[in-house]
Design an enzyme around this catalytic site. Structure first.
Site, mmCIF file in Angstrom:
data_model
loop_
_atom_site.group_PDB
_atom_site.id
_atom_site.type_symbol
_atom_site.label_atom_id
_atom_site.label_comp_id
_atom_site.label_asym_id
_atom_site.label_seq_id
_atom_site.Cartn_x
_atom_site.Cartn_y
_atom_site.Cartn_z
ATOM 1 C CB SER A 2 -0.940 -0.073 1.204
ATOM 2 O OG SER A 2 -1.833 0.994 1.191
ATOM 3 C CG HIS A 39 -5.555 -2.122 0.282
ATOM 4 N ND1 HIS A 39 -4.952 -1.741 -0.896
ATOM 5 C CD2 HIS A 39 -4.939 -1.403 1.256
ATOM 6 C CE1 HIS A 39 -4.023 -0.828 -0.642
ATOM 7 N NE2 HIS A 39 -3.999 -0.604 0.649
#
Ligand SMILES: *[C@@H]1O[C@H](CO)[C@@H](O)[C@H](O)[C@H]1NC(C)=O
Ligand SMILES: *[C@@H]1O[C@H](CO)[C@@H](O)[C@H](O)[C@H]1NC(C)=O
Ligand SMILES: *[C@@H]1O[C@H](CO)[C@@H](O)[C@H](O)[C@H]1NC(C)=O
Length: 398
Positions: free
Chosen positions: A168, A373
């Site tokens: 991320s 994610h």
């Protein structure tokens, strides 16, 4: 000014009073052991020796970097995402990336970006007193923190390059470093970007809506003088720990309603029993400016340094609008790994990023349709799904 300061103190006092009285430990369900151990404790529990290193950046931040020493030569550096810490790479224990790498004798270095629970230190600035401490975003975590850590690792190990893994915002940090300090491309043998984040053009609801109102929300909250977000000892985390550790109802409220809309729905890989473990480690603290910087990328559809407004921009960058990061300078080998159901790192945005990067050696979309994610660090089946994709890369480029 005086009113503002008084107000800030009031907020701090009320916060700490609330945190200790509203959520006495007797009321909360105890967290499991793996929630309470830090990176070192978890490393030892899962069979490894862990060293704690302090790295000082050019601008005076003191970062804590955990190392699990291994016999293989090329060091593997792990960088976490927003509001997170090194711990996300190890809280799956025997099924985590850090332990799996260590089990295969890799030399693992898990970084903590400035401002999180382990790196809330500076040679001069006090994070509790000096708001200047919090004047950073993902830019500084890349430009200074990763640069200092890479140099430190190479100096200690005598090696010539690292394999740099980011998750991320940890990938954003790498893209900043490689494009704005091109000499670091020679010190990175491979960058593995898990859920890459640079462009944020294709966000979905509700995150897209939140981003649209980001500056407004920030304006409304400005009297609170919040510089740190989700601090490890702060009220947000006390609230989070209390409300999210009440069994299955908490799972519904915190994970299904609270986490999945922003990260993608994947209940298969984040099971109820894992939630209390995660609660021990997140949120780990970050700067508000970091979020605002990502927010600028959403609104501008550009990947550029922080936008301070025309006057300060002109002074800092020589232009009224910040010039975009020059991604064609990021010549290191890069692997981009993306999930179809990731609500933050969107496949189309990563495809755009890929067009800007000159040396992508692997582009992989996870096969699993629900891959979100968080699955890149927290997914319970990483050894069966993700590791077969990335371990051959560690092997090939180390
Ligand atoms: C981590 O926990 C261990 C005890 O398990 C402690 O000795 C160590 O100081 C802690 N490290 C940090 C950085 O908090
Ligand atoms: C982790 O895996 C190793 C090797 O399979 C095993 O010996 C050990 O007991 C496991 N550790 C924990 C805490 O589950
Ligand atoms: C970006 O970097 C490339 C390669 O070094 C260079 O040719 C190009 O002029 C740069 N672009 C800008 C806008 O500075």
């Amino acid at each position: 000014m005086k009113i503002k300061i008084t107000f800030a103190y009031l907020v701090i006092i009320v916060n700490s009073a609330l945190a200790s009285s509203l959520f006495p430990t007797s009321l909360t369900t105890p967290l499991p052991e793996d929630a309470l151990l830090n990176f070192t404790g978890l490393g030892v529990k899962y069979g490894h020796k862990v060293e704690e290193h302090s790295v000082v950046t050019e601008d005076g931040y003191i970062l804590l970097v955990f190392r699990i020493p291994g016999k293989r030569k090329t060091p593997v550096m792990l960088m976490h995402g927003t509001g997170d810490s090194s711990d996300s790479y190890i809280i799956r224990g025997n099924r985590s990336l850090a332990i799996s790498l260590a089990n295969q004798d890799y030399d693992v270095w898990a970084v903590n970006g400035r401002g999180n629970r382990y790196s809330r230190r500076h040679v001069r600035l006090n994070p509790d007193k000096n708001s200047a401490f919090w004047d950073f975003s993902f830019h500084e975590r890349g430009y200074y923190d990763l640069a200092a850590t890479i140099d430190y690792i190479l100096q200690i190990t005598g090696e010539t390059g690292v394999i740099s893994v980011g998750h991320s915002q940890g990938t954003t940090n790498n893209f900043v470093l490689l494009s704005s300090r091109p000499e670091y491309n020679d010190k990175v043998k491979l960058c593995i970007a898990l859920a890459p984040v640079a462009f944020l053009d294709n966000l979905v609801l509700p995150i897209s809506l939140l981003a649209a109102f980001g500056p407004t929300i920030d304006g409304l909250l400005s009297p609170l003088q919040l510089n740190e977000i989700g601090g490890y000892r702060g009220i947000e985390r006390s609230l989070f720990k209390f409300f999210c550790n009440q069994g299955i109802i908490s799972y519904v409220v915190c994970v299904i309603i609270g986490i999945f809309p922003g990260q993608g729905y994947d209940a298969k890989r984040l099971e109820p029993s894992f939630l209390p473990v995660a609660l021990g480690h997140v949120p780990a603290g970050d700067s508000k400016k970091g979020l605002l910087h990502h927010n600028q990328a959403v609104l501008s559809k550009r990947f550029a340094p922080y936008d301070y407004g025309p006057v300060k921009n002109k002074k800092l960058y020589g232009h009224t609008v910040p010039p975009e990061y020059n991604l064609s300078q990021a010549t290191a080998k890069i692997a981009l790994i993306v999930g179809k159901n990731d609500h933050l790192s969107r496949v189309r945005d990563v495809e755009k990023l890929k067009m800007h990067l000159p040396n992508v050696v692997k582009y992989h979309v996870m096969q699993e349709n629900e891959w979100n994610h968080l699955d890149f660090v927290w997914g319970n089946d990483m050894p069966e799904t993700l590791f077969p994709v990335i371990f051959p890369l560690f092997e090939k480029y180390s």
